[in-house]
Design a protein around this motif. Structure first.
Motif, PDB file in Angstrom:
ATOM      1  N   UNK A  45      11.744  68.272   9.071  1.00 35.82           N
ATOM      2  CA  UNK A  45      12.032  69.562   9.702  1.00 35.82           C
ATOM      3  C   UNK A  45      13.339  69.549  10.491  1.00 35.82           C
ATOM      4  N   UNK A  46      13.626  68.507  11.300  1.00 32.38           N
ATOM      5  CA  UNK A  46      14.945  68.473  11.957  1.00 32.38           C
ATOM      6  C   UNK A  46      16.110  68.441  10.972  1.00 32.38           C
ATOM      7  N   UNK A  47      15.956  67.726   9.857  1.00 31.01           N
ATOM      8  CA  UNK A  47      17.030  67.701   8.861  1.00 31.01           C
ATOM      9  C   UNK A  47      17.243  69.083   8.262  1.00 31.01           C
ATOM     10  N   UNK A  48      16.154  69.781   7.961  1.00 29.08           N
ATOM     11  CA  UNK A  48      16.274  71.139   7.426  1.00 29.08           C
ATOM     12  C   UNK A  48      16.904  72.073   8.452  1.00 29.08           C
ATOM     13  N   UNK A  49      16.533  71.890   9.728  1.00 30.16           N
ATOM     14  CA  UNK A  49      17.128  72.715  10.790  1.00 30.16           C
ATOM     15  C   UNK A  49      18.627  72.473  10.886  1.00 30.16           C
ATOM     16  N   UNK A  50      19.044  71.215  10.792  1.00 28.11           N
ATOM     17  CA  UNK A  50      20.467  70.889  10.859  1.00 28.11           C
ATOM     18  C   UNK A  50      21.227  71.524   9.697  1.00 28.11           C
ATOM     19  N   UNK A  51      20.701  71.360   8.496  1.00 29.78           N
ATOM     20  CA  UNK A  51      21.378  71.923   7.317  1.00 29.78           C
ATOM     21  C   UNK A  51      21.442  73.444   7.412  1.00 29.78           C
ATOM     22  N   UNK A  52      20.328  74.069   7.839  1.00 24.55           N
ATOM     23  CA  UNK A  52      20.300  75.524   7.943  1.00 24.55           C
ATOM     24  C   UNK A  52      21.290  76.057   8.966  1.00 24.55           C
ATOM     25  N   UNK A  53      21.388  75.402  10.114  1.00 23.69           N
ATOM     26  CA  UNK A  53      22.305  75.864  11.159  1.00 23.69           C
ATOM     27  C   UNK A  53      23.759  75.637  10.763  1.00 23.69           C
ATOM     28  N   UNK A  54      24.014  74.562  10.034  1.00 22.14           N
ATOM     29  CA  UNK A  54      25.390  74.295   9.603  1.00 22.14           C
ATOM     30  C   UNK A  54      25.835  75.300   8.539  1.00 22.14           C
ATOM     31  N   UNK A  55      24.927  75.724   7.686  1.00 23.54           N
ATOM     32  CA  UNK A  55      25.280  76.635   6.600  1.00 23.54           C
ATOM     33  C   UNK A  55      25.341  78.089   7.045  1.00 23.54           C
ATOM     34  N   UNK A  56      24.949  78.369   8.295  1.00 21.33           N
ATOM     35  CA  UNK A  56      25.006  79.736   8.812  1.00 21.33           C
ATOM     36  C   UNK A  56      26.009  79.805   9.963  1.00 21.33           C
ATOM     37  N   UNK A  57      26.199  81.002  10.485  1.00 16.92           N
ATOM     38  CA  UNK A  57      27.120  81.178  11.609  1.00 16.92           C
ATOM     39  C   UNK A  57      26.375  81.522  12.901  1.00 16.92           C
ATOM     40  N   UNK A  58      25.132  81.069  13.002  1.00 19.72           N
ATOM     41  CA  UNK A  58      24.318  81.398  14.169  1.00 19.72           C
ATOM     42  C   UNK A  58      24.864  80.775  15.456  1.00 19.72           C
ATOM     43  N   UNK A  59      25.602  79.672  15.336  1.00 18.42           N
ATOM     44  CA  UNK A  59      26.132  78.989  16.514  1.00 18.42           C
ATOM     45  C   UNK A  59      27.662  78.973  16.499  1.00 18.42           C
ATOM     46  N   UNK A  60      28.245  79.988  15.897  1.00 18.66           N
ATOM     47  CA  UNK A  60      29.698  79.994  15.752  1.00 18.66           C
ATOM     48  C   UNK A  60      30.440  80.080  17.077  1.00 18.66           C
ATOM     49  N   UNK A  61      29.783  80.577  18.123  1.00 18.11           N
ATOM     50  CA  UNK A  61      30.433  80.717  19.419  1.00 18.11           C
ATOM     51  C   UNK A  61      30.155  79.549  20.360  1.00 18.11           C
ATOM     52  N   UNK A  67      28.641  72.134  12.668  1.00 18.33           N
ATOM     53  CA  UNK A  67      27.891  70.885  12.788  1.00 18.33           C
ATOM     54  C   UNK A  67      27.969  70.337  14.217  1.00 18.33           C
ATOM     55  N   UNK A  68      29.111  70.499  14.888  1.00 18.80           N
ATOM     56  CA  UNK A  68      29.217  70.064  16.280  1.00 18.80           C
ATOM     57  C   UNK A  68      28.312  70.889  17.189  1.00 18.80           C
ATOM     58  N   UNK A  69      28.151  72.169  16.860  1.00 17.99           N
ATOM     59  CA  UNK A  69      27.296  73.035  17.655  1.00 17.99           C
ATOM     60  C   UNK A  69      25.813  72.780  17.399  1.00 17.99           C
ATOM     61  N   UNK A  70      25.471  72.427  16.165  1.00 14.66           N
ATOM     62  CA  UNK A  70      24.063  72.307  15.787  1.00 14.66           C
ATOM     63  C   UNK A  70      23.456  70.953  16.117  1.00 14.66           C
TER      64      UNK A  70
END
Length: 257
Positions: A45-61, A67-70
């Motif tokens: 689950x953490x690996x899936x969370x990392x991949x999902x957050x990196x592939x989206x712009x949810x943490x762009x700010x 990847x640094x944000x996630x």
């Protein structure tokens, strides 16, 4: 001429206690690593969370790259997954099946049981950091070198605090309730508790409450350490306070059966 053989000195009580705790930690670690359901919660689950957050712009700010944000938040999620959810569920069902009642008849005691579980959590957490950190590095993660020592301290404090909280839940309510509470808390803390997303994104009416949660202290402090290289003293103090309070409560009210 008479010769006498001297027996080696018997181990002190302190040495015996440490040995029992280390053996319990080894037993707990092997149990966690051999449990498929816990491995899913701890690693998949953490690996899936990392991949999902990196592939989206949810943490762009949050940082200069996804990847640094996630990654700091996913590392915080690893702590909650292993120390709180995994340990809480495992301990709750060990309590139901009489494993804890058996341990209560040994010299290990409540304190020894808690310390043994903390050792197991820290061992598994180390493996999680290696796996998640390796995947993140492959995806381009570059943590701030100055913040790595603070991040290590935060991970240890977070693991200790959430282990105590997991044991407190598992030792005071029924296993079914433990299963529901820990899984629901995992989802809520990941989404709105400051783990995967900064606590500033919580609704205004929840902000004062979220800021005092161990999840927000861990997630926000890891982001500060690994993104900007700064140490959050307030985050460390909040985690330390939760560690002391939850540890005392778990030791005081934990029920063996």
């Amino acid at each position: 001429m008479r010769t006498s053989t001297q027996r080696p000195p018997a181990p002190s009580n302190a040495q015996g206690t440490i040995k029992r705790i280390m053996l319990q930690g080894r037993y707990e670690t092997l149990g966690m690593l051999s449990n498929g359901e816990q491995l899913i919660v701890a690693a998949v689950l953490p690996m899936l969370a990392l991949i999902g957050l990196v592939l989206t712009d949810l943490l762009s700010d949050v940082a200069d790259s996804a990847v640094n944000a996630a990654t700091p938040g996913v590392l915080a999620l690893c702590v909650v997954s292993t120390a709180f959810t995994g340990q809480g569920i495992a301990t709750g069902f060990d309590r139901r099946y009489g494993v804890l009642r058996f341990l209560s008849t040994t010299p290990l005691g409540r304190t020894g049981l808690i310390y043994g579980k903390v050792i197991a959590v820290l061992t598994v957490l180390f493996l999680q950091v290696v796996v998640i950190g390796g995947l993140a590095a492959f995806m381009g993660w570059r943590p701030a070198p100055a913040g790595i020592p603070a991040a290590i301290v935060l991970l240890i404090l977070g693991a200790t605090a959430f282990t105590a909280l997991g044991l407190l839940v598992a030792g005071t309510v029924r296993p079914e309730a433990t299963l529901a509470i820990t899984n629901l808390a995992w989802v809520l803390l990941a989404a709105t508790g400051g783990i995967l997303f900064p606590s500033t994104r919580a609704p205004d009416y929840l902000q004062p409450f979220v800021d005092l949660l161990p999840s927000a202290a861990l997630g926000d402090s890891l982001r500060a350490a690994l993104i900007s290289g700064t140490t959050s003293v307030s985050g460390i103090l909040i985690l330390l306070a939760w560690t002391i309070i939850a540890g005392f409560a778990a030791t005081r009210w934990f029920k063996w059966n």
